[in-house]
Motif scaffolding. Structure first.
Motif, PDB file in Angstrom:
ATOM      1  N   VAL A 173       0.847  -1.194   0.000  1.00  0.00           N
ATOM      2  CA  VAL A 173       0.000   0.000   0.000  1.00  0.00           C
ATOM      3  C   VAL A 173       0.885   1.248   0.000  1.00  0.00           C
ATOM      4  O   VAL A 173       1.888   1.310   0.729  1.00  0.00           O
ATOM      5  CB  VAL A 173      -0.920   0.011   1.237  1.00  0.00           C
ATOM      6  N   THR A 174       0.517   2.239  -0.814  1.00  0.00           N
ATOM      7  CA  THR A 174       1.206   3.530  -0.814  1.00  0.00           C
ATOM      8  C   THR A 174       0.182   4.635  -0.557  1.00  0.00           C
ATOM      9  O   THR A 174      -0.911   4.616  -1.125  1.00  0.00           O
ATOM     10  CB  THR A 174       1.902   3.784  -2.163  1.00  0.00           C
ATOM     11  N   GLY A 175       0.551   5.570   0.332  1.00  0.00           N
ATOM     12  CA  GLY A 175      -0.358   6.659   0.651  1.00  0.00           C
ATOM     13  C   GLY A 175       0.376   7.939   0.957  1.00  0.00           C
ATOM     14  O   GLY A 175       1.607   8.023   0.814  1.00  0.00           O
ATOM     15  N   PRO A 176      -0.342   8.955   1.406  1.00  0.00           N
ATOM     16  CA  PRO A 176       0.287  10.256   1.694  1.00  0.00           C
ATOM     17  C   PRO A 176       1.401  10.169   2.737  1.00  0.00           C
ATOM     18  O   PRO A 176       2.315  11.004   2.737  1.00  0.00           O
ATOM     19  CB  PRO A 176      -0.895  11.089   2.218  1.00  0.00           C
ATOM     20  N   ASP A 177       1.335   9.181   3.637  1.00  0.00           N
ATOM     21  CA  ASP A 177       2.353   9.051   4.683  1.00  0.00           C
ATOM     22  C   ASP A 177       3.402   7.990   4.375  1.00  0.00           C
ATOM     23  O   ASP A 177       4.136   7.571   5.280  1.00  0.00           O
ATOM     24  CB  ASP A 177       1.670   8.725   6.021  1.00  0.00           C
ATOM     25  N   GLY A 178       3.458   7.526   3.118  1.00  0.00           N
ATOM     26  CA  GLY A 178       4.460   6.542   2.733  1.00  0.00           C
ATOM     27  C   GLY A 178       3.846   5.197   2.391  1.00  0.00           C
ATOM     28  O   GLY A 178       2.654   5.111   2.102  1.00  0.00           O
ATOM     29  N   SER A 179       4.689   4.162   2.443  1.00  0.00           N
ATOM     30  CA  SER A 179       4.257   2.819   2.049  1.00  0.00           C
ATOM     31  C   SER A 179       4.174   1.904   3.263  1.00  0.00           C
ATOM     32  O   SER A 179       4.902   2.099   4.250  1.00  0.00           O
ATOM     33  CB  SER A 179       5.232   2.230   1.018  1.00  0.00           C
ATOM     34  N   ARG A 180       3.315   0.918   3.192  1.00  0.00           N
ATOM     35  CA  ARG A 180       3.205  -0.076   4.258  1.00  0.00           C
ATOM     36  C   ARG A 180       2.622  -1.364   3.697  1.00  0.00           C
ATOM     37  O   ARG A 180       2.115  -1.394   2.558  1.00  0.00           O
ATOM     38  CB  ARG A 180       2.340   0.433   5.413  1.00  0.00           C
ATOM     39  N   GLU A 181       2.693  -2.434   4.502  1.00  0.00           N
ATOM     40  CA  GLU A 181       2.121  -3.726   4.146  1.00  0.00           C
ATOM     41  C   GLU A 181       0.928  -4.007   5.044  1.00  0.00           C
ATOM     42  O   GLU A 181       0.960  -3.693   6.238  1.00  0.00           O
ATOM     43  CB  GLU A 181       3.157  -4.850   4.302  1.00  0.00           C
ATOM     44  N   ILE A 182      -0.110  -4.618   4.473  1.00  0.00           N
ATOM     45  CA  ILE A 182      -1.282  -5.036   5.242  1.00  0.00           C
ATOM     46  C   ILE A 182      -1.650  -6.448   4.790  1.00  0.00           C
ATOM     47  O   ILE A 182      -1.892  -6.667   3.592  1.00  0.00           O
ATOM     48  CB  ILE A 182      -2.498  -4.108   5.007  1.00  0.00           C
ATOM     49  N   ALA A 183      -1.672  -7.390   5.719  1.00  0.00           N
ATOM     50  CA  ALA A 183      -2.160  -8.728   5.368  1.00  0.00           C
ATOM     51  C   ALA A 183      -3.594  -8.618   4.863  1.00  0.00           C
ATOM     52  O   ALA A 183      -4.390  -7.859   5.423  1.00  0.00           O
ATOM     53  CB  ALA A 183      -2.097  -9.639   6.587  1.00  0.00           C
ATOM     54  N   VAL A 184      -3.911  -9.380   3.827  1.00  0.00           N
ATOM     55  CA  VAL A 184      -5.281  -9.315   3.296  1.00  0.00           C
ATOM     56  C   VAL A 184      -6.280  -9.684   4.395  1.00  0.00           C
ATOM     57  O   VAL A 184      -7.371  -9.125   4.470  1.00  0.00           O
ATOM     58  CB  VAL A 184      -5.434 -10.239   2.071  1.00  0.00           C
ATOM     59  N   SER A 185      -5.900 -10.589   5.279  1.00  0.00           N
ATOM     60  CA  SER A 185      -6.806 -10.982   6.373  1.00  0.00           C
ATOM     61  C   SER A 185      -7.050  -9.842   7.352  1.00  0.00           C
ATOM     62  O   SER A 185      -8.038  -9.862   8.096  1.00  0.00           O
ATOM     63  CB  SER A 185      -6.228 -12.182   7.126  1.00  0.00           C
ATOM     64  N   GLU A 186      -6.156  -8.837   7.366  1.00  0.00           N
ATOM     65  CA  GLU A 186      -6.308  -7.690   8.267  1.00  0.00           C
ATOM     66  C   GLU A 186      -6.770  -6.438   7.530  1.00  0.00           C
ATOM     67  O   GLU A 186      -6.882  -5.367   8.133  1.00  0.00           O
ATOM     68  CB  GLU A 186      -4.970  -7.400   8.967  1.00  0.00           C
ATOM     69  N   LEU A 187      -7.006  -6.560   6.230  1.00  0.00           N
ATOM     70  CA  LEU A 187      -7.410  -5.391   5.437  1.00  0.00           C
ATOM     71  C   LEU A 187      -8.820  -4.921   5.791  1.00  0.00           C
ATOM     72  O   LEU A 187      -9.113  -3.726   5.763  1.00  0.00           O
ATOM     73  CB  LEU A 187      -7.354  -5.757   3.943  1.00  0.00           C
ATOM     74  N   TYR A 188      -9.677  -5.867   6.160  1.00  0.00           N
ATOM     75  CA  TYR A 188     -11.099  -5.548   6.347  1.00  0.00           C
ATOM     76  C   TYR A 188     -11.430  -5.337   7.819  1.00  0.00           C
ATOM     77  O   TYR A 188     -10.893  -5.998   8.693  1.00  0.00           O
ATOM     78  CB  TYR A 188     -11.960  -6.682   5.779  1.00  0.00           C
ATOM     79  N   ARG A 189     -12.387  -4.426   8.073  1.00  0.00           N
ATOM     80  CA  ARG A 189     -12.871  -4.156   9.421  1.00  0.00           C
ATOM     81  C   ARG A 189     -14.131  -4.974   9.705  1.00  0.00           C
ATOM     82  O   ARG A 189     -14.949  -5.199   8.818  1.00  0.00           O
ATOM     83  CB  ARG A 189     -13.244  -2.683   9.576  1.00  0.00           C
ATOM     84  N   ALA A 190     -14.288  -5.373  10.958  1.00  0.00           N
ATOM     85  CA  ALA A 190     -15.591  -5.870  11.393  1.00  0.00           C
ATOM     86  C   ALA A 190     -16.523  -4.660  11.479  1.00  0.00           C
ATOM     87  O   ALA A 190     -16.063  -3.533  11.708  1.00  0.00           O
ATOM     88  CB  ALA A 190     -15.469  -6.561  12.741  1.00  0.00           C
ATOM     89  N   PRO A 191     -17.825  -4.833  11.311  1.00  0.00           N
ATOM     90  CA  PRO A 191     -18.718  -3.669  11.254  1.00  0.00           C
ATOM     91  C   PRO A 191     -18.797  -2.908  12.565  1.00  0.00           C
ATOM     92  O   PRO A 191     -18.872  -1.668  12.557  1.00  0.00           O
ATOM     93  CB  PRO A 191     -20.074  -4.278  10.858  1.00  0.00           C
ATOM     94  N   GLY A 192     -18.824  -3.622  13.707  1.00  0.00           N
ATOM     95  CA  GLY A 192     -18.926  -2.952  14.999  1.00  0.00           C
ATOM     96  C   GLY A 192     -20.034  -1.915  15.004  1.00  0.00           C
ATOM     97  O   GLY A 192     -21.119  -2.152  14.463  1.00  0.00           O
ATOM     98  N   ASP A 193     -19.755  -0.745  15.625  1.00  0.00           N
ATOM     99  CA  ASP A 193     -20.771   0.314  15.650  1.00  0.00           C
ATOM    100  C   ASP A 193     -20.552   1.346  14.547  1.00  0.00           C
ATOM    101  O   ASP A 193     -21.210   2.383  14.512  1.00  0.00           O
ATOM    102  CB  ASP A 193     -20.813   0.998  17.018  1.00  0.00           C
ATOM    103  N   ASP A 194     -19.597   1.088  13.616  1.00  0.00           N
ATOM    104  CA  ASP A 194     -19.362   1.983  12.482  1.00  0.00           C
ATOM    105  C   ASP A 194     -19.121   1.166  11.216  1.00  0.00           C
ATOM    106  O   ASP A 194     -17.979   0.981  10.790  1.00  0.00           O
ATOM    107  CB  ASP A 194     -18.156   2.899  12.751  1.00  0.00           C
TER     108      ASP A 194
END
Length: 319
Positions: A173-194
């Motif tokens: 992943v590349t963004g305004p604050d640089g590059s990073r790695e995210i496991a696909v299994s950690e890419l998604y959020r649980a819905p929770g209250d948002d």
């Protein structure tokens, strides 16, 4: 349709600097714009970025450019030979025409197909936070049984993402604050209250590639759906297993169409490792994973469906 600016780009840094909504294949985004669900101010066309290669890494894994089309990836000889679960999952999704347009990055970032999300005349906490979730008492046959909340029971629609979660793939992943790695299994959020945010990506971040580590043992993907093609999963299983002397040495297992995200079945994996490779053991492992399920009246059938899919898929890949 709301008016918007259109900015084609040729450099990753240029795309990130514009800070708009990224457009690749457009197979989901454009539909949502037509429905009034997505209302971007600026579309940043990333189709000319250098993200269209599939590269074999020295360790036997893959680096898949985020712009690689689904049909191209499914047909890639290395994917077909060494990662059949990924090829099969891709070919199980959408239609040939859509796979020719859809990209790796875009497939991962599909929005839910929950009918209340795509109908702007209905309440939906994902689309309009605080408006409610009519799916809980309405049409929820295809919705979540694991990891949902009172605010949202939508499911993630991707087949490809289920396979990538089972393969322990990692997003670059590349963004305004640089590059990073995210496991696909950690890419998604649980819905929770948002539930309005599907992923952990920050504004402006762009998936540039997906790394798949070497696997080294058999894998497969099985999908249940209401018709033979061009239909989202009612339930699916991605599995890879290594068996020695009828004992499960190692196993990867992920479920699709049961949660807000591709569901890595780690409880089932722990139950299987070191145990016998039998149908009874496969069913018991599925039961252990599904013990946390909270089905609603019209999707409780998914418990039996996933249980049987797990057993059938593991039996197939164990032969």
């Amino acid at each position: 349709m709301k008016t918007f600016a259109y900015r084609p780009v040729t450099e990753i840094d240029e795309a990130v600097a514009l800070g708009g909504t990224y457009l690749a294949g457009g197979t989901n985004l454009v539909d949502l714009m037509k429905l009034g669900v997505a209302l971007p101010d600026t579309l940043v066309d990333i189709n000319q970025l250098p993200l269209h290669d599939v590269v074999r890494r020295p360790d036997g894994g893959l680096r898949i450019g985020a712009g690689v089309r689904n049909s191209e990836l499914a047909a890639h000889p290395v994917v077909r030979r060494h990662f059949p679960v990924l090829s099969q999952a891709l070919l199980a999704g959408a239609s040939g025409q859509l796979r020719n347009m859809a990209t790796t990055g875009g497939n991962l970032l599909q929005r839910t197909r929950c009918r209340y999300f795509t109908d702007v005349t209905k309440a939906c906490n994902k689309r309009t936070p605080g408006s409610g979730c009519p799916a809980r008492t309405g049409d929820h046959r295809n919705l979540a049984i694991l990891g949902a909340s009172e605010h949202c029971i939508a499911t993630h629609p991707s087949d490809m993402a289920v396979a990538l979660v089972a393969l322990d793939a990692v997003c670059q992943v590349t963004g305004p604050d640089g590059s990073r790695e995210i496991a696909v299994s950690e890419l998604y959020r649980a819905p929770g209250d948002d539930p309005s945010r599907d992923t952990v990506l920050q504004p402006g971040e762009l998936i540039t590639a997906v790394d798949v580590p070497p696997l080294g043992f058999p894998s497969t993907y099985r999908k249940a759906r209401d018709r033979a093609s061009y239909a989202f999963a009612v339930g699916s299983v991605a599995a890879a297993v290594r068996i020695t002397d009828d004992v499960v040495d190692d196993v990867r297992l992920a479920f699709g169409a049961v949660a807000h995200k591709p569901w890595r079945a780690r409880v089932a994996e722990s139950a299987l490792r070191g145990g016998p490779a039998t149908r009874d053991a496969f069913l018991a492992a599925a039961d252990a994973e599904l013990a946390a399920a909270e089905p609603l009246p019209d999707n409780a059938f998914k418990l039996t469906l996933i249980r049987n899919l797990v057993a059938a898929t593991l039996e197939e890949v164990s032969r």
